[in-house]
Design an enzyme around this catalytic site. Structure first.
Site, short mmCIF file in Angstrom:
data_model
loop_
_atom_site.label_atom_id
_atom_site.label_comp_id
_atom_site.label_asym_id
_atom_site.label_seq_id
_atom_site.Cartn_x
_atom_site.Cartn_y
_atom_site.Cartn_z
N ARG A 120 28.96 45.88 34.89
CA ARG A 120 29.12 45.62 36.33
C ARG A 120 29.80 47.32 36.47
NH1 ARG A 120 34.72 41.68 38.42
NH2 ARG A 120 35.92 43.53 37.13
N ARG A 158 33.92 50.70 38.38
CA ARG A 158 35.91 51.22 38.18
C ARG A 158 36.02 51.08 37.80
NH1 ARG A 158 37.09 44.61 40.19
NH2 ARG A 158 39.02 45.04 37.92
N ARG A 183 48.60 34.98 38.00
CA ARG A 183 48.52 35.65 36.78
C ARG A 183 49.14 35.58 35.97
NH1 ARG A 183 43.64 39.61 38.85
NH2 ARG A 183 42.63 40.32 36.85
N ARG A 226 42.37 44.13 29.49
CA ARG A 226 42.31 42.64 30.61
C ARG A 226 42.36 41.66 29.53
NH1 ARG A 226 37.78 45.23 33.66
NH2 ARG A 226 38.23 43.98 35.22
N LYS A 236 35.14 34.99 39.14
CA LYS A 236 35.78 34.60 40.18
C LYS A 236 34.91 35.00 41.60
CE LYS A 236 39.86 35.81 38.78
NZ LYS A 236 38.79 36.53 37.19
P1 AMP Z 1 40.83 42.40 39.34
O1 AMP Z 1 39.78 43.11 40.62
O2 AMP Z 1 41.41 40.84 39.80
O3 AMP Z 1 40.03 41.96 37.95
O4 AMP Z 1 42.27 42.85 39.68
C1 AMP Z 1 42.09 44.23 38.95
C2 AMP Z 1 43.81 44.78 38.35
O5 AMP Z 1 44.63 44.81 39.70
C3 AMP Z 1 44.43 43.90 36.97
O6 AMP Z 1 43.65 44.38 35.84
C4 AMP Z 1 45.90 44.30 37.28
O7 AMP Z 1 46.21 45.27 36.99
C5 AMP Z 1 45.56 43.72 38.71
N1 AMP Z 1 46.03 43.31 39.39
C6 AMP Z 1 45.23 41.79 40.44
N2 AMP Z 1 45.67 41.24 40.47
C7 AMP Z 1 46.94 40.93 39.94
C8 AMP Z 1 48.37 39.92 39.42
N3 AMP Z 1 47.88 38.78 39.88
N4 AMP Z 1 48.58 40.39 38.54
C9 AMP Z 1 48.59 41.23 38.17
N5 AMP Z 1 48.32 41.96 38.48
C10 AMP Z 1 47.02 41.97 39.16
#
Ligand code: AMP
Length: 189
Positions: free
Chosen positions: A130, A136, A91, A147, A16
């Site tokens: 990654r 990260r 999400r 996740r 993404k």
């Molecule tokens: P990402 O970089 O999009 O994979 O997001 C990293 C982490 O941020 C996720 O594992 C969640 O803990 C939190 N997060 C990001 N976007 C959301 C969302 N839309 N709803 C809930 N948690 C989020």
């Protein structure tokens, strides 16, 4: 006409972020990544960051309330008026409904949801890679597994949500980045 109010949906590691960056360059629209915004909030030690940190470290979802607030504030900024690519939001079903409501209020409904499809083995492989590159803190094996589970249980049902609304395009997201980019371009026309 290319759609400009976009959502990229897909499991962690589906690409993404990579594809959103390409759309940003091509279409001149901002990428709106709640993950990036939450990481920045954690780093800055804001109230939002304090509320988000524990869930992020476990690979669980941050509360709808916090995330919806962050997304709404970002979407109401001027640069999002001509379009945007959402990456990692919504999400959950509640977030999707809140997004619909806020975009309806602004008179700028979502035009397209592109679901990036990659099989699970490939996803885990990409995420572990990654982890080595970006460092990260949520890219370790246990959190990655969590996740994936969270994605399957809470986010994957949104594919049906957007299909029912006629906005969904499914794109096979394995293979060279440029080819996937081309498929997305077709899905937006
Ligand atoms: P990402 O970089 O999009 O994979 O997001 C990293 C982490 O941020 C996720 O594992 C969640 O803990 C939190 N997060 C990001 N976007 C959301 C969302 N839309 N709803 C809930 N948690 C989020």
């Amino acid at each position: 006409m290319t759609a400009r109010r976009l959502l990229l949906l897909g499991a962690p590691g589906a690409g993404k972020g990579t594809q959103a960056e390409r759309l940003v360059r091509k279409l001149g629209i901002p990428q709106i990544s709640t993950g990036d915004m939450l990481r920045a909030a954690v780093a800055a030690g804001t109230e939002v960051g304090k509320g988000a940190r524990a869930a992020m470290d476990r690979g669980e979802l941050v509360s709808d309330e916090i995330v919806i607030g962050v997304a709404e504030e970002r979407l109401s900024q001027d640069d999002a008026r001509g379009g945007f690519v959402l990456d990692g939001f919504p999400r959950t079903d509640a977030q999707a409904r809140a997004l619909d409501a806020m975009l309806e209020r602004m008179g700028t409904p979502l035009e397209r949801c592109v679901a990036l499809e990659v099989d699970t083995d490939e996803l885990v492989r990409r995420l572990l890679k990654r982890a080595g590159i970006e460092g990260r803190s949520d890219d370790n094996e246990e959190t990655i597994r969590n996740r994936m589970r969270v994605y399957r249980d809470q986010t994957a049902p949104l594919v049906a949500y957007y299909r029912e609304r006629g906005l969904l395009r499914e794109v096979e997201a394995a293979g060279p980045v440029e080819e996937i980019e081309k498929r997305i371009e077709e899905a937006l026309s």
